[in-house]
Design a protein around this motif. Structure first.
Motif, short mmCIF file in Angstrom:
data_model
loop_
_atom_site.label_atom_id
_atom_site.label_comp_id
_atom_site.label_asym_id
_atom_site.label_seq_id
_atom_site.Cartn_x
_atom_site.Cartn_y
_atom_site.Cartn_z
N ASP B 6 0.87 -1.17 0.00
CA ASP B 6 0.00 0.00 0.00
C ASP B 6 0.89 1.21 0.00
O ASP B 6 1.54 1.51 1.00
CB ASP B 6 -0.89 -0.02 1.23
N LEU B 7 0.94 1.91 -1.16
CA LEU B 7 1.98 2.92 -1.29
C LEU B 7 1.51 4.33 -0.97
O LEU B 7 2.13 5.28 -1.37
CB LEU B 7 2.53 2.88 -2.71
N ASN B 8 0.39 4.48 -0.27
CA ASN B 8 -0.04 5.84 0.02
C ASN B 8 -0.74 5.89 1.35
O ASN B 8 -1.93 5.61 1.45
CB ASN B 8 -0.98 6.31 -1.10
N ILE B 9 0.01 6.23 2.38
CA ILE B 9 -0.60 6.46 3.68
C ILE B 9 -0.23 7.87 4.06
O ILE B 9 0.95 8.20 4.21
CB ILE B 9 -0.08 5.47 4.72
N ILE B 10 -1.23 8.72 4.19
CA ILE B 10 -0.96 10.13 4.38
C ILE B 10 -0.27 10.31 5.72
O ILE B 10 -0.74 9.82 6.76
CB ILE B 10 -2.27 10.94 4.38
N SER B 11 0.84 11.03 5.69
CA SER B 11 1.57 11.19 6.94
C SER B 11 0.92 12.27 7.78
O SER B 11 0.27 13.17 7.28
CB SER B 11 3.00 11.59 6.66
N SER B 12 1.10 12.17 9.08
CA SER B 12 0.57 13.21 9.95
C SER B 12 1.54 13.35 11.09
O SER B 12 2.42 12.51 11.29
CB SER B 12 -0.81 12.82 10.47
N ASN B 13 1.39 14.41 11.86
CA ASN B 13 2.31 14.59 12.97
C ASN B 13 1.93 13.72 14.15
O ASN B 13 2.72 13.56 15.07
CB ASN B 13 2.32 16.06 13.40
N ASP B 14 0.73 13.15 14.10
CA ASP B 14 0.26 12.32 15.19
C ASP B 14 0.84 10.93 15.06
O ASP B 14 0.41 10.13 14.23
CB ASP B 14 -1.28 12.26 15.11
N LYS B 15 1.85 10.62 15.89
CA LYS B 15 2.56 9.35 15.71
C LYS B 15 1.68 8.16 16.04
O LYS B 15 1.79 7.10 15.45
CB LYS B 15 3.79 9.30 16.62
N LYS B 16 0.78 8.39 17.02
CA LYS B 16 -0.07 7.27 17.44
C LYS B 16 -0.96 6.82 16.29
O LYS B 16 -1.17 5.63 16.08
CB LYS B 16 -0.95 7.75 18.60
N ARG B 17 -1.46 7.82 15.55
CA ARG B 17 -2.35 7.46 14.45
C ARG B 17 -1.60 6.70 13.37
O ARG B 17 -2.06 5.69 12.84
CB ARG B 17 -2.97 8.73 13.85
N LEU B 18 -0.39 7.20 13.06
CA LEU B 18 0.43 6.52 12.06
C LEU B 18 0.70 5.10 12.49
O LEU B 18 0.63 4.15 11.71
CB LEU B 18 1.77 7.24 11.91
#
Lengths: 182, 267
Positions: B6-18
């Motif tokens: 899966d080549l598209n996971i939107i990054s976010s600053n929330d590490k827990k969500r990632l």
């Protein structure tokens, strides 16, 4: 033209917190699936859903669902599954998504797959264990499941296989539940 | 069991969500995942986000369902380009494993297919296609080894988005005849991910053939990764043999072999 062939979709309902899964009922699931198929395929989908589809098995603890559909139209139903984002039961909404594990031609093949899958889950849970007591419990459960399969191979014909299949499914799921709740 | 990516996971600053997204991806059976940093350059000088190193997010990567190896996490950059000057390959691009571009005009689409040094070209998903696809640039891109990507998270969120996604995807598949397509999630939270076989089925809705739909989630994604590697090695030759290099050997070999650079990136 001997018999009607069906396809059984073995799916897992994935939620963020397992406790909200307990509310799951086969009637809610049937309704939610119907709504999704109508949204995706309209009246044609609704008609096909009415004739062919039924929810055969539901495990509220692990979130495993077995859905039956006609062999010609199972793709239609399958393509509507990814678009389900929540399940609603008596006013409570649960955010979830469906993950299709296996497509089988008979309930028995799906059962066999489910037993193997549950064993795999146990192995994965062993990696996540934090305390020694949990590890011991999982190891004991894995041993119990493996012994059942050895007995299956030694046993003779269909009926005893059926029973041990059901037993092993129930056992493996019970074990998965025990570990999850601990 | 084939390798799904899966080549598209939107990054976010929330590490827990990632972290929870990547754990869900591992549970569903994806062996490789790419965290996507989306950049929309508006001024002449734009700062590019630095990719987080994987060890920041995870101490121990979750194991992929059905296999015994941990999930691989890569970094990817997407540039939303509305002008030709926005895309300028700089050194910062090298720190990402994959580079993608999202052209918003026909001229840019043509330029991206024929000349830009990218791995992935994104197809519009959230709006009506602003320009028609033409066969010439698309075939040029296919010859070069560039892939086209459709995301499905918007389709899951909203009804009208679903219509746009399906419409754009089908019109694209008609032009490219099902080659060089990848389908990825574009997920912002773990509930927007779907399993790989479900996505292969979605490919059938996009009028891809059976084999093409499965390839869109497995073999084409792998080709994209290899294409990204060729960009990094800069010689255009893809190294497919990987031998385990012990730390001692690495010190001896480091000035000599170019191979060590790509392998270090994966560590």
């Amino acid at each position: 033209m001997v018999r009607h062939k069906s396809r059984y979709l073995l799916c897992e309902v994935c939620v963020t917190d397992r406790s909200s899964l307990q509310l799951l009922e086969s009637r809610t699931l049937y309704g939610a699936l119907k709504a999704a198929v109508i949204r995706a395929h309209g009246d044609y989908g609704a008609a096909l859903y009415n004739i062919g589809v039924a929810v055969k098995y539901l495990n509220a603890h692990t979130g495993v669902v077995l859905i039956r559909s006609r062999k010609n139209y199972y793709r239609l139903l399958w393509s509507a599954l990814p678009f389900i984002t929540y399940l609603e039961n008596r006013g409570q909404r649960v955010q979830c998504f469906f993950n299709c594990l296996h497509v089988g031609g008979t309930i028995r093949t799906c059962q066999k797959f489910l037993v193997k899958y549950n064993k795999q889950q146990l192995h994965r849970m062993l990696l996540d264990c934090r305390t020694d007591a949990e590890k011991q419990e999982i190891r004991r459960s894995i041993l119990r499941c493996s012994l059942t399969t050895v007995r299956e191979e030694e046993a003779d014909e269909d009926e005893s296989d059926d029973e041990s299949d059901e037993d092993s499914v129930k056992e493996s799921e019970k074990v998965v539940l025990d570990v999850c709740s601990s | 069991m084939p390798v799904f990516m899966d080549l598209n996971i939107i990054s976010s600053n929330d590490k827990k969500r990632l972290k929870s997204i990547i754990e869900t991806a591992a549970h569903l059976g994806y062996s490789t995942v790419a965290i996507n940093y989306v950049v929309e350059p508006q001024q002449k000088k734009q700062e590019f986000p630095k990719p987080q190193s994987v060890s920041d997010i995870f101490d121990k990567l979750p194991v992929v369902q059905g296999k015994s190896s941990p999930i691989k996490v890569l970094n990817r950059l997407t540039i939303i380009a509305s002008d030709a000057s926005h895309f300028r390959p700089t050194n910062e691009y090298k720190s990402f494993d994959l580079v993608a571009v999202y052209p918003t005009t026909e001229k840019l689409f043509h330029a991206a297919c024929m000349t830009f040094d990218v791995d992935i070209i994104c197809i519009a998903v959230a709006e009506k296609q602003p320009f028609r696809f033409k066969r010439a640039p698309v075939n040029g891109a296919i010859d070069r080894g560039v892939f086209f990507e459709t995301c499905y998270a918007a389709a899951i969120r909203d009804n009208t988005m679903r219509r746009y996604t399906i419409a754009n995807a089908i019109s694209f598949v008609e032009i490219c005849k099902g080659k060089n397509i990848i389908v990825s999630s574009g997920a912002e939270n773990p509930l927007e991910l779907r399993g790989p076989y479900d996505i292969a089925n979605l490919g059938l809705v996009f009028s891809l053939s059976d084999g093409d739909a499965k390839a869109a989630v497995s073999t084409n994604c792998r080709s994209v990764l290899l294409h990204g590697e060729t960009r990094a090695t800069a010689s255009g030759v893809v190294y497919t043999t990987k031998k385990p290099i012990t730390p001692q050997k690495q010190e001896e070999e480091s000035p000599v072999s170019k191979k060590a650079k790509t392998e270090l990136e994966y560590v």
